[in-house]
Enzyme design. Structure first.
Site, PDB file in Angstrom:
ATOM      1  CE  LYS A  41       1.731   4.481   8.025  1.00 46.02           C
ATOM      2  NZ  LYS A  41       0.379   4.504   8.789  1.00 46.02           N
ATOM      3  CB  ALA A  50      -0.711   0.068   1.189  1.00 48.19           C
ATOM      4  CG  ASP A  64      -8.281   7.459   9.486  1.00 42.20           C
ATOM      5  OD1 ASP A  64      -9.322   7.510   9.039  1.00 42.20           O
ATOM      6  OD2 ASP A  64      -7.232   7.356   9.058  1.00 42.20           O
ATOM      7  CB  ALA A  71      -0.851   6.806   2.081  1.00 44.28           C
ATOM      8  CB  ALA A 128       4.401   5.894   5.320  1.00 39.36           C
ATOM      9  CD  GLN A 129       6.762   2.411  -0.762  1.00 42.54           C
ATOM     10  OE1 GLN A 129       5.904   3.108  -1.447  1.00 42.54           O
ATOM     11  NE2 GLN A 129       7.588   1.543  -1.059  1.00 42.54           N
TER      12      GLN A 129
HETATM   13  N1  LIG Z   1       0.079  -4.783  10.677  1.00 43.42           N
HETATM   14  C1  LIG Z   1      -0.460  -4.633   9.184  1.00 43.42           C
HETATM   15  N2  LIG Z   1      -0.524  -6.004   8.802  1.00 43.42           N
HETATM   16  C2  LIG Z   1      -1.198  -6.167   7.286  1.00 43.42           C
HETATM   17  N3  LIG Z   1      -1.364  -5.078   6.724  1.00 43.42           N
HETATM   18  C3  LIG Z   1      -1.206  -3.922   7.069  1.00 43.42           C
HETATM   19  C4  LIG Z   1      -0.556  -3.588   8.373  1.00 43.42           C
HETATM   20  N4  LIG Z   1      -0.456  -2.405   8.663  1.00 43.42           N
HETATM   21  C5  LIG Z   1      -0.965  -1.716   7.456  1.00 43.42           C
HETATM   22  N5  LIG Z   1      -1.485  -2.632   6.362  1.00 43.42           N
HETATM   23  C6  LIG Z   1      -1.788  -2.379   5.021  1.00 43.42           C
HETATM   24  O1  LIG Z   1      -1.329  -1.101   4.569  1.00 43.42           O
HETATM   25  C7  LIG Z   1      -2.165  -0.220   4.544  1.00 43.42           C
HETATM   26  C8  LIG Z   1      -1.873   1.179   4.641  1.00 43.42           C
HETATM   27  O2  LIG Z   1      -1.537   1.079   6.234  1.00 43.42           O
HETATM   28  P1  LIG Z   1      -1.972   2.260   6.971  1.00 43.42           P
HETATM   29  O3  LIG Z   1      -1.321   2.102   8.281  1.00 43.42           O
HETATM   30  O4  LIG Z   1      -3.470   2.441   7.037  1.00 43.42           O
HETATM   31  O5  LIG Z   1      -1.328   3.620   6.378  1.00 43.42           O
HETATM   32  P2  LIG Z   1      -1.992   5.114   5.909  1.00 43.42           P
HETATM   33  O6  LIG Z   1      -1.619   5.998   7.074  1.00 43.42           O
HETATM   34  O7  LIG Z   1      -0.994   5.304   4.717  1.00 43.42           O
HETATM   35  O8  LIG Z   1      -3.455   4.772   5.563  1.00 43.42           O
HETATM   36  C9  LIG Z   1      -3.621  -0.629   5.432  1.00 43.42           C
HETATM   37  O9  LIG Z   1      -4.668  -0.125   4.803  1.00 43.42           O
HETATM   38  C10 LIG Z   1      -3.307  -2.227   5.497  1.00 43.42           C
HETATM   39  O10 LIG Z   1      -3.935  -2.979   4.275  1.00 43.42           O
END
Ligand SMILES: Nc1ncnc2c1ncn2[C@@H]1O[C@H](COP(=O)(O)OP(=O)(O)O)[C@@H](O)[C@H]1O
Ligand SMILES: [Mg+2]
Length: 521
Positions: free
Chosen positions: A156, A132, A291, A134, A137-138
């Site tokens: 992340k 993912a 969120d 954004a 970060a990714q």
């Molecule tokens: N601990 C995790 N395990 C599996 N997937 C994760 C985890 N943390 C994040 N992700 C995946 O990465 C995506 C983006 O992470 P997130 O923390 O929501 O970042 P952002 O702040 O950019 O939305 C999440 O929607 C999820 O699909």
């Protein structure tokens, strides 16, 4: 200073060619001179074609999305400020997509290695391509050997140089905001300088992933004994300002209803649990995930809820929590006099107001809700209408409660999608009843004090400096990224003084640049 001016030049071109200025022009009347300024800067750049059939707010979203991190963050921030841009534009801006193309895996590896050091990096067995990406970060999935056990974690990673780029662009935006505010007094209402200043404070915190780690950690501690809600564990050794490492979620996205059903998850129970956990965290702990959209929620095969993304958290002090529990409970019981009394006792309504009239206004909000079918009842909407009324009675809404109200609408939406017949009142009632009973028994006051101080002691790590910063950051985060203005006026004042000193020089330099632009293009 020349750097800022150069940045300003770049941003002005970006703004003009993205179509953002044309769109803002449809919403507000931008002064002629400012329009002229942007027209000059857009000379020679290919103006992006704008889909004319879209609403101005939607067009603004498109333009902001195309301009990268700083502007996506600006749009997201404005989406939390109906007081500045109005409700209609807020409704469009909340749809802003926070997505950007990922950066390459080798860059992630390089950052990860630099942040945690060669030694620890040797424990990394494998890192996936980004799953993912954004604006800030990714996320990658990695296999790490921790104490000889192989773990799957999510990592992340901040975009390379994002802080520098963001702050440079903000310096330029700040300059622009200041000049516009100084030259056109009508624009003061838009609080441009304050907006840019707050955006800087908030986003700089978001760009330090230790704060997100601390928030996840606090939520984990608060909920570790709650059945059905599991917060992923943070790996502090593999976490730094630029990197956050936590347990990989072994679950299904809460969006995937069919998949969840096939895995044996009861969607009705899941929907009810989601509402109850959220409400419990808000009233019992005064700390909640701010969120909770579908993209941040997962469910394992046993039906446990697993949240991710702890960048926005809400914090309610004990008075906010009491107020919230009492009014929601009062509404559930349709006891409008009691709800009115809560407002008067808390000194939230001017003493000159009439209790009866206030109760009548509350009834006008509550009764229609009871006439609705279960599927239309919403605690979040009820609170929104309540805040509308309290405003009429001259009481300012507490900003942390606004974040709660907005999150409540989101949580209820996710719950309703899972199971449309969810009765939000019936599901909320036991949580509120329990908590009110608990607070009212004097015995617990003592226990709470002891528990909290021992909890605090447990959470203080060895580096007090960092924790001071983290606490400050959590306070800011907990303010729901909304009411930072009050706390940071000093910073804003300093920034304004600096800007004032620069202003005259800058205006002259501006003219110079405009002339150069005209000569070059
Ligand atoms: N601990 C995790 N395990 C599996 N997937 C994760 C985890 N943390 C994040 N992700 C995946 O990465 C995506 C983006 O992470 P997130 O923390 O929501 O970042 P952002 O702040 O950019 O939305 C999440 O929607 C999820 O699909
Ligand atoms: Mg997310």
């Amino acid at each position: 200073m020349f750097k800022s001016i150069f940045q300003l030049f770049k941003i002005a071109r970006k703004l003009a060619s993205s179509g953002a200025i044309d769109t803002v022009n449809e919403i507000y009347n931008i002064p002629f001179a400012v329009n002229l300024f942007f027209d000059l800067f857009a000379i020679g750049s290919a103006k992006k074609l704008i889909n004319k059939s879209k609403k101005p707010g939607e067009k603004l979203c498109d333009a902001l999305e195309g301009m990268g991190t700083t502007f996506i963050k600006l749009g997201q921030f404005l989406a939390t400020r109906p007081d500045i841009i109005g409700e209609a534009l807020v409704d469009d801006l909340v749809k802003l997509q926070d997505k950007l193309p990922p950066f390459e895996l080798y860059k992630s590896k390089k950052i990860f290695k630099k942040e945690i050091g060669e030694n620890l990096y040797q424990n990394i067995i494998e890192i996936s391509e980004p799953i993912a990406a954004a604006s800030i970060a990714q996320v990658h999935i990695a296999k790490i050997k921790i104490d000889d056990v192989q773990k799957e974690v999510a990592v992340k990673i901040l975009r390379p140089d994002i802080e520098k780029k963001f702050n440079e662009e903000l310096d330029a935006l700040m300059l622009f905001a200041y000049i516009v505010e100084s030259l056109f007094s009508k624009t003061k209402r838009l609080k441009l300088v304050e907006v840019v200043h707050l955006l800087r404070e908030i986003t700089n915190i978001e760009m330090d992933l230790r704060f997100e780690a601390a928030a996840a950690n606090e939520l984990y501690e608060n909920t570790k004994n709650d059945k059905g809600f599991n917060v992923p564990k943070i790996y502090w050794n593999y976490t730094s300002r630029k990197v956050l490492t936590l347990d990989k979620v072994d679950g299904i996205s809460i969006r995937e209803h069919d998949l969840l059903k096939r895995s044996g998850v009861n969607l009705k129970e899941l929907s009810e649990n989601l509402i109850q956990h959220f409400l419990k965290q808000a009233v019992r702990d005064g700390f909640f995930h701010g969120d909770m959209h579908q993209g941040n929620l997962f469910v394992d095969k046993q039906g446990n809820i697993i949240p991710v993304d702890f960048g926005i958290m809400g914090r309610l002090d004990i008075n906010n929590r009491k107020y919230l529990a009492e009014i929601l409970y009062g509404f559930i019981q349709r006891d409008y006099i009691k709800v009115a009394e809560v407002h008067f006792e808390a000194g939230l309504v001017p003493q000159s107001a009439s209790k009866e009239e206030f109760a009548q206004a509350l009834r006008s909000v509550g009764e229609p809700i009871f006439g609705q079918s279960i599927k239309d009842i919403s605690g979040g909407n009820l609170l929104a209408q309540l805040f509308g009324i309290t405003e009429k009675f001259n009481m300012p809404t507490q900003t942390p409660l606004l974040l709660l109200q907005k999150t409540m609408v989101t949580v209820e939406g996710v719950a309703r999608k899972l199971y449309p017949e969810t009765n939000i009142w019936e599901v909320s009632r036991p949580v509120l009843e329990d908590w009110i009973k608990n607070v009212k028994s004097p015995k617990t006051a003592f226990n709470t004090a002891i528990n909290t101080s021992s909890e605090i002691l447990k959470r203080i790590p060895d580096f007090p400096n960092f924790m001071d910063k983290a606490n400050h950051a959590l306070e800011l985060l907990a303010a729901g990224k909304l009411n930072l203005g009050l706390k940071n006026n000093r910073g804003l004042e300093i920034e304004e003084t600096k800007l004032k000193n620069l202003r005259n020089n800058i205006i002259i330099s501006f003219l110079g640049i405009v002339i150069v632009v005209l000569l070059v293009f």
